[in-house]
Design a protein around this motif. Sequence first.
Motif, PDB file in Angstrom:
ATOM      1  N   LYS A  14     -10.099  13.328   3.755  1.00 55.79           N
ATOM      2  CA  LYS A  14      -8.645  13.531   3.606  1.00 55.79           C
ATOM      3  C   LYS A  14      -8.156  13.136   2.222  1.00 55.79           C
ATOM      4  O   LYS A  14      -7.481  13.882   1.555  1.00 55.79           O
ATOM      5  N   GLY A  17      -9.913  15.102  -0.875  1.00 51.98           N
ATOM      6  CA  GLY A  17      -9.438  16.467  -1.099  1.00 51.98           C
ATOM      7  C   GLY A  17      -8.126  16.508  -1.840  1.00 51.98           C
ATOM      8  O   GLY A  17      -7.938  17.332  -2.722  1.00 51.98           O
ATOM      9  N   GLY A  18      -7.212  15.604  -1.514  1.00 53.94           N
ATOM     10  CA  GLY A  18      -5.872  15.720  -2.061  1.00 53.94           C
ATOM     11  C   GLY A  18      -5.601  14.913  -3.307  1.00 53.94           C
ATOM     12  O   GLY A  18      -4.635  15.191  -4.023  1.00 53.94           O
ATOM     13  N   TYR A  21      -4.968  16.314  -6.909  1.00 55.31           N
ATOM     14  CA  TYR A  21      -3.710  17.054  -7.067  1.00 55.31           C
ATOM     15  C   TYR A  21      -2.550  16.099  -7.269  1.00 55.31           C
ATOM     16  O   TYR A  21      -1.616  16.386  -8.009  1.00 55.31           O
ATOM     17  N   VAL A  22      -2.643  14.927  -6.617  1.00 53.78           N
ATOM     18  CA  VAL A  22      -1.574  13.946  -6.818  1.00 53.78           C
ATOM     19  C   VAL A  22      -1.596  13.441  -8.258  1.00 53.78           C
ATOM     20  O   VAL A  22      -0.555  13.226  -8.873  1.00 53.78           O
ATOM     21  N   PHE A  25      -0.115  16.065 -10.364  1.00 50.89           N
ATOM     22  CA  PHE A  25       1.331  16.034 -10.146  1.00 50.89           C
ATOM     23  C   PHE A  25       1.965  14.924 -10.955  1.00 50.89           C
ATOM     24  O   PHE A  25       3.014  15.101 -11.582  1.00 50.89           O
ATOM     25  N   MET A  28       2.293  15.956 -14.430  1.00 53.19           N
ATOM     26  CA  MET A  28       3.386  16.919 -14.603  1.00 53.19           C
ATOM     27  C   MET A  28       4.737  16.220 -14.614  1.00 53.19           C
ATOM     28  O   MET A  28       5.644  16.602 -15.363  1.00 53.19           O
ATOM     29  N   LEU A  29       4.874  15.188 -13.780  1.00 48.69           N
ATOM     30  CA  LEU A  29       6.119  14.423 -13.782  1.00 48.69           C
ATOM     31  C   LEU A  29       6.348  13.790 -15.149  1.00 48.69           C
ATOM     32  O   LEU A  29       7.465  13.797 -15.670  1.00 48.69           O
ATOM     33  N   GLN A  60       2.215  22.031 -19.123  1.00 49.50           N
ATOM     34  CA  GLN A  60       2.429  21.898 -17.682  1.00 49.50           C
ATOM     35  C   GLN A  60       2.041  23.190 -16.953  1.00 49.50           C
ATOM     36  O   GLN A  60       1.470  23.147 -15.866  1.00 49.50           O
ATOM     37  N   GLN A  64      -0.587  23.735 -13.956  1.00 45.86           N
ATOM     38  CA  GLN A  64      -0.277  24.397 -12.691  1.00 45.86           C
ATOM     39  C   GLN A  64      -1.306  25.480 -12.393  1.00 45.86           C
ATOM     40  O   GLN A  64      -1.829  25.583 -11.286  1.00 45.86           O
ATOM     41  N   LEU A  65      -1.622  26.280 -13.415  1.00 46.11           N
ATOM     42  CA  LEU A  65      -2.530  27.390 -13.206  1.00 46.11           C
ATOM     43  C   LEU A  65      -3.926  26.897 -12.823  1.00 46.11           C
ATOM     44  O   LEU A  65      -4.525  27.356 -11.859  1.00 46.11           O
ATOM     45  N   PHE A  68      -3.369  23.335  -9.746  1.00 39.00           N
ATOM     46  CA  PHE A  68      -2.735  23.668  -8.463  1.00 39.00           C
ATOM     47  C   PHE A  68      -3.136  25.020  -7.924  1.00 39.00           C
ATOM     48  O   PHE A  68      -3.308  25.207  -6.737  1.00 39.00           O
ATOM     49  N   MET A  69      -3.253  25.989  -8.836  1.00 41.20           N
ATOM     50  CA  MET A  69      -3.486  27.335  -8.348  1.00 41.20           C
ATOM     51  C   MET A  69      -4.970  27.670  -8.253  1.00 41.20           C
ATOM     52  O   MET A  69      -5.345  28.815  -8.046  1.00 41.20           O
ATOM     53  N   HIS A  70      -5.821  26.635  -8.441  1.00 40.47           N
ATOM     54  CA  HIS A  70      -7.265  26.799  -8.233  1.00 40.47           C
ATOM     55  C   HIS A  70      -7.850  27.912  -9.070  1.00 40.47           C
ATOM     56  O   HIS A  70      -8.735  28.631  -8.628  1.00 40.47           O
TER      57      HIS A  70
ATOM     58  N   TRP B  34      -3.074  37.891  -7.546  1.00 38.25           N
ATOM     59  CA  TRP B  34      -3.055  37.485  -8.959  1.00 38.25           C
ATOM     60  C   TRP B  34      -2.584  38.645  -9.845  1.00 38.25           C
ATOM     61  O   TRP B  34      -1.853  38.453 -10.809  1.00 38.25           O
ATOM     62  N   LEU B  81       9.075  20.629  -8.158  1.00 40.90           N
ATOM     63  CA  LEU B  81       7.760  20.134  -8.568  1.00 40.90           C
ATOM     64  C   LEU B  81       7.061  19.478  -7.390  1.00 40.90           C
ATOM     65  O   LEU B  81       5.865  19.689  -7.136  1.00 40.90           O
ATOM     66  N   LEU B  85       3.479  20.346  -5.178  1.00 34.79           N
ATOM     67  CA  LEU B  85       2.424  19.427  -4.735  1.00 34.79           C
ATOM     68  C   LEU B  85       2.183  19.563  -3.239  1.00 34.79           C
ATOM     69  O   LEU B  85       1.043  19.654  -2.781  1.00 34.79           O
ATOM     70  N   VAL B  88       0.106  22.517  -2.313  1.00 37.06           N
ATOM     71  CA  VAL B  88      -1.333  22.327  -2.577  1.00 37.06           C
ATOM     72  C   VAL B  88      -1.952  21.484  -1.472  1.00 37.06           C
ATOM     73  O   VAL B  88      -3.059  21.763  -0.998  1.00 37.06           O
ATOM     74  N   LEU B  89      -1.228  20.414  -1.066  1.00 42.00           N
ATOM     75  CA  LEU B  89      -1.762  19.565  -0.001  1.00 42.00           C
ATOM     76  C   LEU B  89      -1.904  20.371   1.289  1.00 42.00           C
ATOM     77  O   LEU B  89      -2.835  20.145   2.071  1.00 42.00           O
ATOM     78  N   VAL B  92      -5.086  22.222   0.894  1.00 36.62           N
ATOM     79  CA  VAL B  92      -6.208  21.292   1.119  1.00 36.62           C
ATOM     80  C   VAL B  92      -6.427  21.109   2.618  1.00 36.62           C
ATOM     81  O   VAL B  92      -7.555  21.155   3.122  1.00 36.62           O
ATOM     82  N   GLN B  96      -9.671  22.062   4.899  1.00 36.05           N
ATOM     83  CA  GLN B  96     -10.341  21.071   5.746  1.00 36.05           C
ATOM     84  C   GLN B  96     -10.245  21.451   7.218  1.00 36.05           C
ATOM     85  O   GLN B  96     -10.640  20.669   8.090  1.00 36.05           O
ATOM     86  N   LYS B 101      -2.326  18.989   9.477  1.00 34.02           N
ATOM     87  CA  LYS B 101      -2.046  18.687   8.072  1.00 34.02           C
ATOM     88  C   LYS B 101      -1.449  19.918   7.371  1.00 34.02           C
ATOM     89  O   LYS B 101      -0.484  19.821   6.608  1.00 34.02           O
ATOM     90  N   LEU B 186      -0.001  30.274  -3.767  1.00 38.12           N
ATOM     91  CA  LEU B 186      -0.030  30.805  -5.141  1.00 38.12           C
ATOM     92  C   LEU B 186       1.364  31.254  -5.559  1.00 38.12           C
ATOM     93  O   LEU B 186       1.833  30.963  -6.656  1.00 38.12           O
ATOM     94  N   HIS B 189       3.575  28.259  -6.312  1.00 39.05           N
ATOM     95  CA  HIS B 189       3.285  27.662  -7.620  1.00 39.05           C
ATOM     96  C   HIS B 189       3.856  28.524  -8.730  1.00 39.05           C
ATOM     97  O   HIS B 189       4.358  28.005  -9.731  1.00 39.05           O
TER      98      HIS B 189
END
Lengths: 101, 209
Positions: A14, A17-18, A21-22, A25, A28-29, A60, A64-65, A68-70, B34, B81, B85, B88-89, B92, B96, B101, B186, B189
């Motif tokens: 758990k 995985g996340g 990204y935090v 983030f 980015m803040l 930023q 994101q690209l 976040f956008m994998h 995309w 913003l 996030l 994305v979670l 994720v 999983q 979640k 996507l 974002h």
Amino acid sequence: MEAKAQQSQPRTEKQAGGFKYVVSFGLMLVLTGLAFAAVVMNIVPQQWIIPMILGLATVQVFMQLFSFMHLHLKKEATIVSFMFSGIFFGLVCAVGVAFLS
Amino acid sequence: MSTARVEHTNAATGLSPHPERATMEGRNKIIGFWLFLGAETVMFACFFGVYLALRNSSLDGPTTQELYHIPMVAVSTLILLFSSLTSVLGVVGMQQHNYKKTMFWFGVTVLLGASFLALEIYEFFVYVGEGHTFTSSAFGSAFYTLLGTHGAHVLFGVCWITGLLFQARKRGLTQEMAPKFFVASLYWHFIDVVWVFIFTVVYLMGKVG
């Protein structure tokens, strides 16, 4: 007909995985905060402020690209080329129209 | 749609780590999306260009320096913003195979998106009251076209993800639902990326002048 999803997955991954990204983030803040602070608090000389905030925005956007956008530069080269050609044409249009007069 | 299935998953075994890419259909959806985002980039770039050209043509209405409420914009930016996030979670969670979640984080994304919209509508209300409307000047038209199109995109995203949540409640987190969540994320974002440029080019540059 049952279509319920599995809810029994153990939560071992758990956080793994996340978490990245935090972190992204959080960065980015910071970038956003810098941009707002630079404008609102008048700490940057006038000529530099617009290139600076545009630069911060660009960083930023790349975060994101690619985070976040994998988006994977090597594995998804085709997609990256779509996006970058879109961005390139977009930039040309934006700058072109902006200076049209 | 099952003619596109490449792998079959079993509830007990063989859960793929990237369910959105497990089928040909899923991979095609991602590539196609995309492509769409590339096109949307050009569209928004044109709106930005027009805004940049016309932002000082405010006739006798309020100018950018006088008009913009920066604290409100800062809050909107934080909301969007944060919602990026949470989406994305949600992805994720989907990867999983965690139904709860996924539903939770995408649900939070929808709520944040709705609050962003509420704040933006209030902001426009204030501006209209100060004499800045779609038809008050060229600046007004350019402003509301750019921001309005972005806001319409946020509204569409909120409706889309809400629809997905209802669908997932009925069908569960299948290999058919996975690419849908991924692609919706996507999209979300992308509209956050556009907002990053909006707050920079419109609001911050507007404040600087």
